[in-house]
Scaffold this motif. Structure first.
Motif, mmCIF file in Angstrom:
data_model
loop_
_atom_site.group_PDB
_atom_site.id
_atom_site.type_symbol
_atom_site.label_atom_id
_atom_site.label_comp_id
_atom_site.label_asym_id
_atom_site.label_seq_id
_atom_site.Cartn_x
_atom_site.Cartn_y
_atom_site.Cartn_z
ATOM 1 N N GLU A 29 104.109 -44.967 -22.899
ATOM 2 C CA GLU A 29 104.217 -46.348 -22.489
ATOM 3 C C GLU A 29 104.014 -46.350 -20.897
ATOM 4 O O GLU A 29 103.455 -46.810 -20.115
ATOM 5 C CB GLU A 29 105.377 -47.003 -22.888
ATOM 6 N N GLU A 69 92.826 -54.693 -24.092
ATOM 7 C CA GLU A 69 94.228 -54.387 -23.901
ATOM 8 C C GLU A 69 95.332 -55.079 -24.828
ATOM 9 O O GLU A 69 96.064 -54.762 -25.220
ATOM 10 C CB GLU A 69 94.382 -54.194 -22.609
ATOM 11 N N LYS A 70 94.954 -56.602 -24.673
ATOM 12 C CA LYS A 70 96.145 -57.185 -25.273
ATOM 13 C C LYS A 70 96.092 -57.217 -26.911
ATOM 14 O O LYS A 70 97.119 -57.131 -27.394
ATOM 15 C CB LYS A 70 95.876 -58.774 -24.976
ATOM 16 N N THR A 104 97.675 -54.046 -27.382
ATOM 17 C CA THR A 104 99.150 -54.128 -27.272
ATOM 18 C C THR A 104 99.941 -54.895 -28.659
ATOM 19 O O THR A 104 100.861 -54.546 -29.044
ATOM 20 C CB THR A 104 99.507 -55.072 -26.100
ATOM 21 N N GLU A 142 99.974 -52.423 -31.502
ATOM 22 C CA GLU A 142 101.272 -51.506 -31.140
ATOM 23 C C GLU A 142 102.417 -52.196 -31.570
ATOM 24 O O GLU A 142 103.494 -51.476 -32.169
ATOM 25 C CB GLU A 142 101.168 -51.002 -29.823
ATOM 26 N N GLU A 143 102.580 -53.459 -31.262
ATOM 27 C CA GLU A 143 103.737 -54.211 -31.582
ATOM 28 C C GLU A 143 103.905 -54.452 -32.958
ATOM 29 O O GLU A 143 105.078 -54.400 -33.673
ATOM 30 C CB GLU A 143 103.782 -55.518 -30.689
#
Length: 192
Positions: free
Chosen positions: A60, A137-138, A141, A144-145
């Motif tokens: 990160e 990118e969003k 993310t 990944e969340e």
């Protein structure tokens, strides 16, 4: 005869008590071994979890640094673009002044307008590309969340299974103890 029978009964009782003591000792040793094994497994799991968290933190941090670098580069490119646009506009104004009311002025003006339009289209394309990059990118993310939430659910389920197993072993131990107390009680009743 009665004395021999009493002696035999006492020896049998002593033998049973010794056998029960040995079984209890073996059970305690097995329980201690299982607890130690469980402790080692939990310690290994905690260490692995700490390693994964540290690895995730490093990744990160690297991602944030890379993102900051990209933003800085984008900012620098934007400043360069603005400076170039300013120079182009200054040049266009100078040309307008020099070529005023002439055919050459009109042609140059058209060329500059086309150049400005081309630059505007390039900037628009760059803006759309940046928006696409941000959306990607969003999405990454969010993925990944979601992966993190799935991992947390798995960990909770593992802890729940471990607790269930521990409770089942505790219940089995209590049942075994009740059986032994009942056997001792029957033996005492029989002796009485």
């Amino acid at each position: 005869e009665a004395r021999r029978q009493e002696e035999s009964r006492k020896q049998e009782e002593a033998r049973r008590q010794e056998e029960a003591r040995r079984q209890e000792e073996a059970r305690r040793q097995e329980e201690a071994r299982r607890q130690e094994e469980s402790r080692k497994q939990e310690e290994a799991r905690r260490q692995e979890e700490a390693r994964r968290q540290e690895e995730s933190r490093k990744q990160e941090e690297a991602r944030r640094q890379e993102e900051a670098k990209k933003q800085e580069e984008a900012k620098r490119q934007e400043e360069i673009r603005r400076e170039e646009a300013r120079k182009v506009e200054e040049k266009r104004q100078e040309e307008d002044t020099k070529l005023q009311n002439t055919r050459k002025q009109r042609e140059e003006k058209r060329r500059l307008e086309e150049e400005a339009e081309r630059k505007r289209m390039e900037e628009e394309e760059a803006r759309r590309a940046e928006e696409r990059r941000k959306r990607e990118e969003k999405r990454k993310t969010e993925a990944e969340e979601e992966e993190r939430r799935i991992e947390e659910r798995k960990k909770r389920e593992e802890r729940r299974r471990a607790n269930d197993l521990e409770e089942a072993e505790e219940e089995e131990r209590r049942i075994e103890e009740r059986k032994k107390r009942e056997e001792r009680r029957r033996a005492n009743d029989l002796e009485e």
